[in-house]
Design a protein around this motif. Structure first.
Motif, short mmCIF file in Angstrom:
data_model
loop_
_atom_site.label_atom_id
_atom_site.label_comp_id
_atom_site.label_asym_id
_atom_site.label_seq_id
_atom_site.Cartn_x
_atom_site.Cartn_y
_atom_site.Cartn_z
N HIS A 65 26.93 31.89 31.85
CA HIS A 65 27.59 31.01 32.82
C HIS A 65 27.60 31.64 34.22
N ILE A 66 27.94 32.91 34.29
CA ILE A 66 28.00 33.60 35.58
C ILE A 66 26.62 33.65 36.24
N SER A 67 25.59 33.83 35.44
CA SER A 67 24.24 33.92 36.00
C SER A 67 23.68 32.57 36.44
N GLY A 68 24.34 31.47 36.03
CA GLY A 68 23.85 30.14 36.38
C GLY A 68 22.86 29.58 35.37
N MET A 69 22.66 30.29 34.28
CA MET A 69 21.70 29.84 33.28
C MET A 69 22.17 28.55 32.62
N ASP A 70 23.46 28.35 32.50
CA ASP A 70 23.95 27.10 31.91
C ASP A 70 23.57 25.89 32.77
N ASP A 71 23.57 26.07 34.09
CA ASP A 71 23.14 24.97 34.96
C ASP A 71 21.66 24.68 34.79
N LEU A 72 20.87 25.72 34.62
CA LEU A 72 19.43 25.51 34.38
C LEU A 72 19.20 24.80 33.05
N LEU A 73 19.98 25.16 32.05
CA LEU A 73 19.85 24.49 30.75
C LEU A 73 20.24 23.01 30.87
N LYS A 74 21.29 22.73 31.63
CA LYS A 74 21.67 21.32 31.84
C LYS A 74 20.57 20.56 32.58
N PHE A 75 19.96 21.22 33.54
CA PHE A 75 18.85 20.58 34.26
C PHE A 75 17.70 20.29 33.31
N LEU A 76 17.35 21.26 32.47
CA LEU A 76 16.24 21.06 31.54
C LEU A 76 16.55 19.96 30.54
N ALA A 77 17.81 19.87 30.14
CA ALA A 77 18.18 18.85 29.17
C ALA A 77 18.16 17.45 29.76
N SER A 78 18.38 17.34 31.07
CA SER A 78 18.50 16.00 31.66
C SER A 78 17.30 15.57 32.49
N ALA A 79 16.43 16.50 32.89
CA ALA A 79 15.30 16.14 33.76
C ALA A 79 14.18 15.51 32.94
N GLN A 80 13.70 14.41 33.45
CA GLN A 80 12.62 13.68 32.77
C GLN A 80 11.34 14.51 32.73
N VAL A 81 11.06 15.26 33.80
CA VAL A 81 9.80 16.00 33.88
C VAL A 81 9.83 17.28 33.04
N GLU A 82 11.01 17.66 32.55
CA GLU A 82 11.13 18.89 31.76
C GLU A 82 11.33 18.60 30.28
N GLN A 83 10.82 17.51 29.78
CA GLN A 83 11.02 17.11 28.39
C GLN A 83 10.44 18.10 27.40
N GLN A 84 9.43 18.84 27.79
CA GLN A 84 8.77 19.74 26.86
C GLN A 84 9.70 20.86 26.37
#
Length: 177
Positions: A65-84
């Motif tokens: 959470h402190i490193s911001g990795m949770d935000d990146l995971l949320k982005f990957l989960a919700s971004a259409q272009v990152e479906q892979q």
């Protein structure tokens, strides 16, 4: 603005079309590393701490959470272009909630139950009544404040300088004096 994953591999953000094969492999390796770290089972003999102390798993989640990795995971989960990366992210999220009780997690977002709300309301009402009673008691304990200004009195029959009656500008404590 592009994918935030570009910041991991290059100074400027990259779109998914512009990623090199090595960038894609790096992202996959990072996701697998996170998954493998979260997959380590807890060791009760190693984690003997005080009740309420954060476990190793909780500390890893806090570091993510402190490193911001949770935000990146949320982005990957919700971004259409990152479906892979969807299955990797799903597995990581599943491992994040591994030791959690679903009923407790569901209750966290709902606020207090009806019984707790009634109990809190009753407690607040008791405190309010106690405060009003203390306020009334303090008001009764105060000494009576009497104005020292008694007003102006005219003494008839006693003449002052001239033909007017005497005007007295002080409170009278004893009328005879």
């Amino acid at each position: 603005q592009g994918s935030p994953w570009g910041a991991l591999t290059a100074p400027s953000p990259q779109d998914w079309e512009q990623r090199q094969e090595e960038d894609t492999l790096l992202i996959e390796r990072i996701l697998l590393l996170i998954r493998n770290v979260l997959h380590v089972p807890p060791d009760p003999t190693e984690e003997q701490g005080v009740d309420g102390d954060a476990s190793v798993h909780d500390r890893v989640l806090w570091a993510l959470h402190i490193s911001g990795m949770d935000d990146l995971l949320k982005f990957l989960a919700s971004a259409q272009v990152e479906q892979q990366w969807g299955l990797h992210v799903l597995e990581i999220i599943s491992l994040m909630f591994r030791d959690q009780n679903p009923e407790e997690l569901a209750a966290l977002g709902q606020g207090p139950s009806g019984a707790e709300h009634r109990e809190d309301t009753q407690e607040l009402e008791m405190l309010r009544q106690r405060e009003l009673a203390e306020k009334r008691a303090r008001a009764l304990q105060r000494p009576c404040r009497h104005s020292r200004f008694g007003g102006s009195y005219v003494l008839q029959g006693l003449k002052s300088i001239g033909d007017r009656d005497v005007a007295f500008h002080k409170g009278l404590h004893n009328v005879s004096s």
